[in-house]
Design a protein around this motif. Structure first.
Motif, PDB file in Angstrom:
ATOM      1  N   SER A  35      29.386 -16.279 -12.912  1.00 39.36           N
ATOM      2  CA  SER A  35      29.298 -15.089 -13.991  1.00 39.36           C
ATOM      3  C   SER A  35      28.329 -14.074 -13.169  1.00 39.36           C
ATOM      4  O   SER A  35      28.278 -12.699 -13.542  1.00 39.36           O
ATOM      5  CB  SER A  35      28.651 -15.528 -15.103  1.00 39.36           C
ATOM      6  N   ASN A  36      27.285 -14.771 -12.101  1.00 38.01           N
ATOM      7  CA  ASN A  36      26.329 -13.689 -11.776  1.00 38.01           C
ATOM      8  C   ASN A  36      25.965 -13.876 -10.407  1.00 38.01           C
ATOM      9  O   ASN A  36      25.397 -13.080  -9.730  1.00 38.01           O
ATOM     10  CB  ASN A  36      24.988 -13.602 -12.640  1.00 38.01           C
ATOM     11  N   LEU A 100      31.785 -22.624 -13.380  1.00 39.92           N
ATOM     12  CA  LEU A 100      31.599 -22.128 -14.712  1.00 39.92           C
ATOM     13  C   LEU A 100      30.384 -22.798 -15.633  1.00 39.92           C
ATOM     14  O   LEU A 100      30.403 -23.882 -15.607  1.00 39.92           O
ATOM     15  CB  LEU A 100      32.916 -22.177 -15.477  1.00 39.92           C
ATOM     16  N   THR A 104      30.841 -20.399 -20.735  1.00 42.49           N
ATOM     17  CA  THR A 104      32.001 -19.847 -20.132  1.00 42.49           C
ATOM     18  C   THR A 104      33.192 -20.763 -20.504  1.00 42.49           C
ATOM     19  O   THR A 104      34.241 -20.545 -20.872  1.00 42.49           O
ATOM     20  CB  THR A 104      31.883 -19.433 -18.845  1.00 42.49           C
ATOM     21  N   ASN A 234      21.662 -10.500 -10.525  1.00 40.20           N
ATOM     22  CA  ASN A 234      23.243 -10.461 -11.099  1.00 40.20           C
ATOM     23  C   ASN A 234      23.860  -9.401  -9.975  1.00 40.20           C
ATOM     24  O   ASN A 234      23.516  -8.368  -9.899  1.00 40.20           O
ATOM     25  CB  ASN A 234      23.375 -10.194 -12.394  1.00 40.20           C
ATOM     26  N   LYS A 236      27.192  -8.913  -9.766  1.00 39.09           N
ATOM     27  CA  LYS A 236      28.246  -8.617 -10.376  1.00 39.09           C
ATOM     28  C   LYS A 236      28.269  -7.430 -11.440  1.00 39.09           C
ATOM     29  O   LYS A 236      28.988  -6.526 -11.561  1.00 39.09           O
ATOM     30  CB  LYS A 236      28.905  -9.777 -11.308  1.00 39.09           C
TER      31      LYS A 236
END
Length: 785
Positions: A35-36, A100, A104, A234, A236
């Motif tokens: 995610s990051n 994950l 998530t 992060n 992303k």
């Protein structure tokens, strides 16, 4: 010596490559949060086919050297779904893995793999890793999540009581803990005298406490290593997290500088008690702040660069009477370099500064006192992944320190004080180490290593010689030795062996043993039980020997109910030599002959630690129990008789629990109990003319009453409105839920009535107990974009 050391390694590498390089190939890469993009530390990389594996290093990198073939590789990490990948190894392969998180996973996939039993199969013992997701569910004073407070709940960790961030590990004093943030040392981890710590939970990526079996790459302290690493940011998307609490607020911003290649993170926190007091025209102003910042850049897969910064400060002003302040500042630059598939390097340049100021605002007795400790370090740590059975680590560290114990100067023209500067002191600290983790069989794994500590006390300074260095009542100087800049005054060389072993008894259970020797060359000059910012540090010198500690530990580890419950029992014995204390009635502050106050002796500690931990399910938590004993015997202290250490608490029970009642509500509770700590009290008094001093016959001859406290919390997460970009949560907490008056200390005073008037002739004394916190409710609102 360093040249021969490097040559030995070169020969070793050459032999290893020739012996192993022709038949095997290497799988390597980084493990990250999908995610990051954050690299994950300590991920288990396991090969069921070979019953072997490794873990990612502190920078998220792993490497496995295997025979050619096809393998299933399992990646497992607490709070993340187990991920299995199939790799056909016909040559060297780079495989980066994105994992994950549980959140998530619940939204997107179904998890069927069983997590590896890391608690049992890992070699490391006497180590605790804090799960930040669980920590955030537990009660926190004034709504501020604090990893120090959670560390004080671990078995083997003792606290001096409320109102302090100091902690004591397996019989060691507070200054014998090395506290690191992004590899930089923090010399005082507290804000507002321990109500908060310097660690902002929003920015913390990983935190580990080593109580024993300490890896050879660490040195400089006797008792423990607390290693805290902040998030990289992060890479992303842009994100904002913040919180408004009862006493302080905070904000964090993170995001990509170049997507998937470079990112940043900045966080800031400030208390605002002083703003309320200023609005009420109150001149007693108190506040703290801290700032964390970090940037990182991936040049290519072989080179990564990081720069991290921390600054925090406490400021107290009490009208026109007095004020004081203290703070830590650190900066770290890191370069991760991958020489090849097996050889990983981290090079760090670290700057740290701790300072404090004290000012008395008075026309006649006014003065300003300043002091600080500065250090600069260069470190090079290397990991060489020989094969699935051997992981070699080695490196060299050098640290230069400047100790400025004090400068006092008048702050008014009519002040009675004259300017005084205590001598600055300088030191160089070298550390050379090597260690290997070796898997002998499916049941037996070893870790063995050696650290060489070389400490140099340097000029420019003057060293006084005395008729009797142990006579602090009336020290008589016989000579003054002058040393120029960088001139060597005294050198101490010590070897620090480290060893650990794990034996698998069967599925789900193991026994582990460890031994380590630690050396400490910096000494806290403290007069009280609880360290305060106005204590100073001194290097080892002709009058102050390095402190040494030898610790052995053994433990039994077992998991139950498909790894849902983890149980461990550890016993330890620690022997310490040349621990530093001070003569009875020592004059510590602004004493030019401070070396005559030093006293060094022996200390020992032993204990038993039990821990039951539940990490899965709606109800998670832990129950810990510690029984321990810590004694000291120091010539010139307590008439040479053995006495318990200030932090000797025989029985400690800590319970933590978090319950996910629903998707909206989570409830948390913590309970602590400990027997009272030792305290020195007067056993009588005598009168001499107009003086009425106390008679103290023994150090720590009494104990305070037992300590116990219950804290409660409830976290409410409203359903997110799809039209909003942010999500908010409410945290309701109650500190000291049943309003226990826990003793902080006891002092004696002339007997007075409830109005403060003296009773009788003014010579009769009474004991008074001080306690700090009654029941304290708090509300915090957290927001995340």
């Amino acid at each position: 010596m360093i040249r021969s050391f490097s040559l030995s390694f070169a020969v070793f590498f050459l032999i290893s490559v020739v012996a192993l390089g022709q038949e095997k190939v290497t799988l390597n890469g980084y493990v990250r949060d999908v995610s990051n993009g954050e690299e994950l530390i300590g991920v288990t990389v396991y090969i069921p086919k070979m019953s072997a594996g490794t873990v990612t290093n502190p920078y998220g990198f792993y490497s496995l050297t295997l025979p050619k073939g096809t393998y299933e590789i399992q990646f497992s990490y607490v709070g993340y779904a187990v991920q299995t990948v199939t790799v056909d190894l016909q040559g060297d392969v780079e495989r980066n893995v994105d994992m994950l998180s549980e959140t998530t996973v619940m939204q997107e996939v179904t998890v069927t793999d069983k997590r590896v039993d890391e608690n049992v199969v890992s070699l490391q013992m006497s180590k605790n890793t804090l799960d930040m997701n669980r920590v955030r569910k537990l009660p926190a004073l004034f709504g501020e999540v604090d990893i120090i407070k959670n560390i004080q709940m671990l078995p083997g960790v003792i606290t001096a009581g409320e109102g302090t961030s100091s902690f004591y590990v397996r019989g060691g004093s507070a200054d014998q803990n090395l506290i690191l943030i992004d590899e930089a040392p923090i010399y005082d981890p507290s804000h507002l005298f321990g109500l908060f710590s310097v660690f902002n939970a929003d920015v913390i990526k990983d935190s580990e406490l080593y109580k024993g079996g300490i890896p050879a790459r660490f040195g400089g302290r006797l008792s423990s290593i607390l290693e805290v690493r902040t998030k990289d940011g992060n890479n992303k998307k842009l994100g904002v997290t913040g919180g408004i609490g009862t006493m302080a607020s905070r904000i964090m911003v993170e995001g990509p500088l170049v997507k998937d290649k470079a990112s940043f993170i900045v966080s800031a926190r400030r208390s605002y008690v002083d703003l309320f007091l200023r609005a009420a025209n109150n001149d007693n102003l108190v506040h703290f702040y801290d700032v964390n910042a970090k940037v990182n850049w991936k040049g290519n897969n072989n080179n990564r660069f990081f720069a991290a910064f921390y600054s925090g400060r406490d400021v107290f002003n009490f009208g026109n009477q007095f004020g004081f302040a203290w703070g830590n500042r650190t900066a770290t630059f890191r370069w991760n370099h991958l020489f090849n598939e097996r050889l990983f390097s981290n090079t760090s340049i670290i700057v740290s500064n701790f300072d404090y100021k004290l000012e008395l605002k008075d026309p006649v007795q006014g003065f300003k006192w300043t002091s600080n400790l500065e250090e600069l370090s260069v470190k090079n740590d290397l990991s060489y992944f020989i094969n699935t059975n051997n992981d070699l680590t080695f490196g060299y560290h050098i640290t230069g320190r400047r100790f400025s114990p004090g400068r006092i100067a008048p702050n008014t023209e009519g002040s009675m004080f004259e300017e005084v500067n205590l001598q600055k002191m300088y030191a160089l600290d070298h550390g050379i180490y090597i260690s290997n983790q070796q898997r002998l069989t499916d049941r037996i794994t070893l870790d063995y290593g050696l650290r060489l500590s070389i400490f140099q006390n340097l000029g420019a300074t003057d060293i006084y010689e005395y008729t009797d260095p142990q006579d602090n009542s009336r020290p008589v100087r016989t000579d003054t030795l002058h040393y120029g800049a960088w001139q060597n005054i005294k050198t101490y060389v010590n070897l620090e062996p480290r060893a650990a072993a794990r034996y698998m008894l069967g599925e789900g259970q193991s026994v582990k043993v460890s031994y380590n020797r630690m050396v400490q060359n910096t000494h806290l000059i403290a007069a009280g039980t609880v360290p305060v910012p106005f204590n100073t540090w001194n290097p080892s010198s002709p009058y102050l020997k390095p402190q040494l500690a030898d610790q052995v530990a053994a433990g039994y580890f077992r998991n139950f109910k498909d790894n849902m419950l983890e149980f461990s029992a550890e016993a330890y014995y620690k022997s310490m030599k040349d621990v530093t204390d001070f003569a009875d009635n020592a004059d510590i502050f602004f004493n030019q002959d401070l070396s005559t106050e030093f006293r060094q002796g022996k200390s020992y500690s032993y204990g038993l630690e039990l821990l039951l931990n539940k990490k899965e399910g709606r109800l998670t938590g832990s129950v810990g129990y510690t029984w321990s004993k810590t004694m000291r015997k120091i010539p010139g202290v307590n008439q040479g008789q053995e006495f318990p250490a200030n932090y000797d608490r025989r029985n400690v029970v800590n319970i933590q629990a978090a319950y996910d009642y629903s998707a909206r509500w989570t409830f948390g509770a913590t309970f602590s109990y400990s027997t009272g700590r030792p305290i020195t009290l007067a056993e009588g008094k005598y009168q001499f003319q107009s003086y009425n001093p106390d008679i103290v016959t023994s150090r720590n001859g009494y104990r305070l009453p037992a300590f116990h406290r219950l804290d409660l919390s409830a976290t409410y997460s409203p359903r997110k409105n799809e039209g909003r970009r942010f999500k908010g949560t409410w945290v309701f907490a109650v500190y000291n839920a049943y309003n226990r008056q826990n003793p902080f200390t006891i002092y004696t005073r002339v007997t007075k009535n409830k109005d403060g008037d003296t009773i009788g002739d003014g010579y009769t004394k009474e004991a008074r107990m001080i306690y700090l916190f009654p029941i304290l409710p708090s509300v915090t609102y957290n927001i995340k974009f």
